[in-house]
Write an enzyme that holds these catalytic residues in place. Sequence first.
Site, PDB file in Angstrom:
ATOM      1  N   ILE A   1      -4.024   4.856   0.147  1.00  0.00           N
ATOM      2  CA  ILE A   1      -5.111   3.918  -0.170  1.00  0.00           C
ATOM      3  C   ILE A   1      -6.231   4.184   0.828  1.00  0.00           C
ATOM      4  CG2 ILE A   1      -5.757   1.500  -0.485  1.00  0.00           C
ATOM      5  CD1 ILE A   1      -2.616   0.976  -0.642  1.00  0.00           C
ATOM      6  N   TYR A   2      -7.370   4.685   0.341  1.00  0.00           N
ATOM      7  CA  TYR A   2      -8.500   5.050   1.203  1.00  0.00           C
ATOM      8  C   TYR A   2      -9.527   3.930   1.261  1.00  0.00           C
ATOM      9  CZ  TYR A   2      -6.860   9.814   1.595  1.00  0.00           C
ATOM     10  OH  TYR A   2      -6.127  10.929   1.895  1.00  0.00           O
ATOM     11  N   PHE A   3     -10.167   3.824   2.436  1.00  0.00           N
ATOM     12  CA  PHE A   3     -11.147   2.779   2.700  1.00  0.00           C
ATOM     13  C   PHE A   3     -12.451   3.387   3.190  1.00  0.00           C
ATOM     14  CE2 PHE A   3      -7.028   0.893   3.102  1.00  0.00           C
ATOM     15  CZ  PHE A   3      -7.174  -0.345   2.516  1.00  0.00           C
TER      16      PHE A   3
ATOM     17  N   VAL B   1     -11.607   2.435  -1.607  1.00  0.00           N
ATOM     18  CA  VAL B   1     -12.359   3.437  -2.355  1.00  0.00           C
ATOM     19  C   VAL B   1     -11.539   3.932  -3.539  1.00  0.00           C
ATOM     20  CG1 VAL B   1     -13.424   5.726  -2.214  1.00  0.00           C
ATOM     21  CG2 VAL B   1     -13.592   4.164  -0.274  1.00  0.00           C
ATOM     22  N   LEU B   2     -10.334   4.383  -3.256  1.00  0.00           N
ATOM     23  CA  LEU B   2      -9.502   4.990  -4.294  1.00  0.00           C
ATOM     24  C   LEU B   2      -8.084   5.135  -3.750  1.00  0.00           C
ATOM     25  CD1 LEU B   2     -10.071   6.357  -7.147  1.00  0.00           C
ATOM     26  CD2 LEU B   2     -10.092   8.512  -5.917  1.00  0.00           C
TER      27      LEU B   2
END
Length: 183
Positions: free
Chosen positions: A33-35, A103-104
Amino acid sequence: MIEIELKGYADERVFERVRETFTFMRKEIHEDIYFNHPCRDFVETDEALRIRIKRFNGHFEAFLTYKGPKIDKLSKTRKEIEVSIEDVDAYLELLRHLGFKEVLTVRKTREKYYVEKGVTITLDDVEGLGKFVEIEKLAKDEKEVQREVPRLMEILKSLGIEKFERKSYLELLMEKLSSSTGL
């Protein structure tokens, strides 16, 4: 610590060469999980912040990872800071309260192989992108990077890797999404 990492596009033939050549360690399922930072754009600064949830052999591990900008022209080598976390939901809530935006999420199946002390190769099947091979080694300083990148690249070439990729899976998925939506 500096993570020396090279990645190449692969197919089943390359996957089989790795399986025949190196020692299998384990198969993992990753959910990354990207931020993005609330005050600066990690795309522009070439940084990354993620929570990785890793499942293997009935186990569960999670890490909060910061990756700094790439530090050489050939590889994905970066400074990396990784912290083991117990409660993923609490960290997700903390990041959201601090203004970080999701983000995604990148999902992949990874097979991990032992090459030599300190060096691993992974076979990645990334949802929405396909097959890749990565080779990784941790380094203490940038002098080691200059020596190791060409050596690690030769190992990948010997397995049949012809096309290398410096972009992260996140970057590749974001490009694919923006081209399919016309953004």
